[in-house]
Write a protein that holds these residues in place. Structure first.
Motif, PDB file in Angstrom:
ATOM      1  N   ASN A 240      22.370  17.233  55.567  1.00 15.54           N
ATOM      2  CA  ASN A 240      21.560  16.270  56.322  1.00 15.54           C
ATOM      3  C   ASN A 240      20.452  17.027  57.050  1.00 15.54           C
ATOM      4  O   ASN A 240      20.721  17.951  57.831  1.00 15.54           O
TER       5      ASN A 240
ATOM      6  N   GLY B 180      23.148  18.971  59.749  1.00  8.57           N
ATOM      7  CA  GLY B 180      24.565  18.653  59.617  1.00  8.57           C
ATOM      8  C   GLY B 180      24.974  18.556  58.165  1.00  8.57           C
ATOM      9  O   GLY B 180      24.147  18.684  57.252  1.00  8.57           O
TER      10      GLY B 180
ATOM     11  N   SER C 162      27.601  16.413  55.260  1.00  8.53           N
ATOM     12  CA  SER C 162      28.490  15.311  54.918  1.00  8.53           C
ATOM     13  C   SER C 162      29.207  15.655  53.630  1.00  8.53           C
ATOM     14  O   SER C 162      28.713  16.454  52.818  1.00  8.53           O
TER      15      SER C 162
ATOM     16  N   GLU D  78      31.184  13.825  50.298  1.00  2.15           N
ATOM     17  CA  GLU D  78      31.340  12.559  49.596  1.00  2.15           C
ATOM     18  C   GLU D  78      32.188  12.741  48.346  1.00  2.15           C
ATOM     19  O   GLU D  78      32.166  13.797  47.712  1.00  2.15           O
TER      20      GLU D  78
ATOM     21  N   LYS E 266      30.943  12.720  57.734  1.00  2.00           N
ATOM     22  CA  LYS E 266      30.280  13.885  58.290  1.00  2.00           C
ATOM     23  C   LYS E 266      31.327  14.964  58.545  1.00  2.00           C
ATOM     24  O   LYS E 266      32.464  14.652  58.887  1.00  2.00           O
TER      25      LYS E 266
ATOM     26  N   SER F  98      31.666  16.967  61.002  1.00  3.37           N
ATOM     27  CA  SER F  98      32.169  16.931  62.378  1.00  3.37           C
ATOM     28  C   SER F  98      33.146  15.791  62.606  1.00  3.37           C
ATOM     29  O   SER F  98      33.931  15.820  63.561  1.00  3.37           O
ATOM     30  N   LYS F  99      33.102  14.747  61.728  1.00  3.60           N
ATOM     31  CA  LYS F  99      34.043  13.640  61.837  1.00  3.60           C
ATOM     32  C   LYS F  99      35.367  13.947  61.133  1.00  3.60           C
ATOM     33  O   LYS F  99      36.396  13.341  61.447  1.00  3.60           O
TER      34      LYS F  99
ATOM     35  N   SER G 155      31.971  21.225  61.450  1.00  6.63           N
ATOM     36  CA  SER G 155      30.554  20.946  61.660  1.00  6.63           C
ATOM     37  C   SER G 155      29.733  22.031  60.959  1.00  6.63           C
ATOM     38  O   SER G 155      30.268  23.064  60.539  1.00  6.63           O
TER      39      SER G 155
END
Length: 294
Positions: A206, A215, A217, A219, A235, A237-238, A244
């Motif tokens: 990102n 950042g 992600s 998928e 993401k 960090s999620k 991260s």
């Protein structure tokens, strides 16, 4: 199999507990190397003497307990050498075969298990790393289980624990586990992306309007219970705070430095595969770690 590892300071306490089992007829010494395995005090003296070769390493005691699934009990009874084979392969895989160790089987529980007590000071005085020992141990156990057709205890338990939670949460936990495993064995972004691609996971960088990476992600296409395919994306960090962009870059750099150090300690390997010696190796690895291709 399940393994529990602790890193400690005192050989005496760890050895005393296990040797007491032997003395009481509730255990037996399966194998050992570099220590007098017939009595507690000589064993502790041997471990302690070698540990003094590297006084800077204060936590020199490696203790791992490995338990088998009850379903494997019949095989272990029919094939007494199987437990020794598992112990030997675990010692080698974790690098403990380069040092002193003793393997003691306990015989006072319904499930078979053994304890490994090893010296983190190798026979040449060098330290045996305990870095990421949990992840390395889990990966090694899965390989040993598959090799010997033993019950995949942790994998089965992990799947069962996720059966009754919502699909998205289950996908999140599964992806987090796989990203962690790939990160553990990667030294740059190309290796990380390639390893995750084999698991069907795509890494998305990102970027802001200036094109700078802000950042990551992750998928993949997954199936829900009714068989429908859906795109699942999170993401980093999620997934976890340590996944991260910044934390991943730090981990890749750390892995890169470790690999460069390993290569620099193996000049005969460098020569055989045509790598240049000296600082150029580290410089190449550092550049890979810093740029990360992101």
């Amino acid at each position: 199999m399940i393994a529990k590892t602790t890193i400690g300071r005192s050989f005496k306490g760890c050895c005393a507990y296990n040797m007491q089992k032997v003395e009481m007829g509730k255990g037996q010494v399966l194998m050992s190397q570099g220590v007098r395995d017939y009595e507690l005090n000589p064993m502790v003296a041997d471990f302690t003497r070698q540990a003094k070769m590297n006084p800077e390493l204060t936590r020199s005691v490696w203790h791992t307990a490995i338990s088998f699934d009850p379903k494997d009990e019949a095989r272990l009874q029919l094939q007494p050498e199987l437990m020794k084979a598992v112990a030997s392969e675990y010692l080698t895989g974790m690098g403990l075969d380069q040092s002193q160790y003793v393997v003691i089987q306990h015989q006072d529980t319904v499930h078979s298990h053994f304890h490994i007590i090893a010296n983190r000071v190798a026979s040449n005085g060098q330290s045996i790393s305990d870095s990421h020992n949990y992840n390395r141990s889990e990966k090694l156990l899965r390989e040993i289980e598959q090799k010997h057709s033993l019950t995949l205890m942790k994998e089965q338990g992990y799947r069962l624990s996720l059966e009754h939670i919502p699909d998205r949460d289950r996908h999140r936990l599964e992806m987090r586990n796989e990203v962690r495993q790939s990160l553990e064995r990667s030294t740059n972004s190309a290796e990380l992306k390639a390893d995750l691609a084999q698991r069907g996971i795509e890494v998305i960088v990102n970027r802001d309007q200036a094109g700078k990476a802000r950042g990551l992600s992750f998928e993949r296409i997954s199936q829900i219970d009714n068989g429908e395919e859906i795109k699942v994306a999170f993401k980093g960090s999620k997934l976890h705070q340590n996944l991260s962009l910044g934390h991943i870059q730090e981990q890749l750099l750390e892995n890169s430095l470790k690999r460069a150090l390993e290569l620099s300690k193996k000049p005969e390997l460098d020569k055989s595969i045509g790598l240049e010696k000296g600082p150029q190796i580290e410089d190449k690895q550092l550049k890979q770690g810093r740029s990360l291709g992101m």
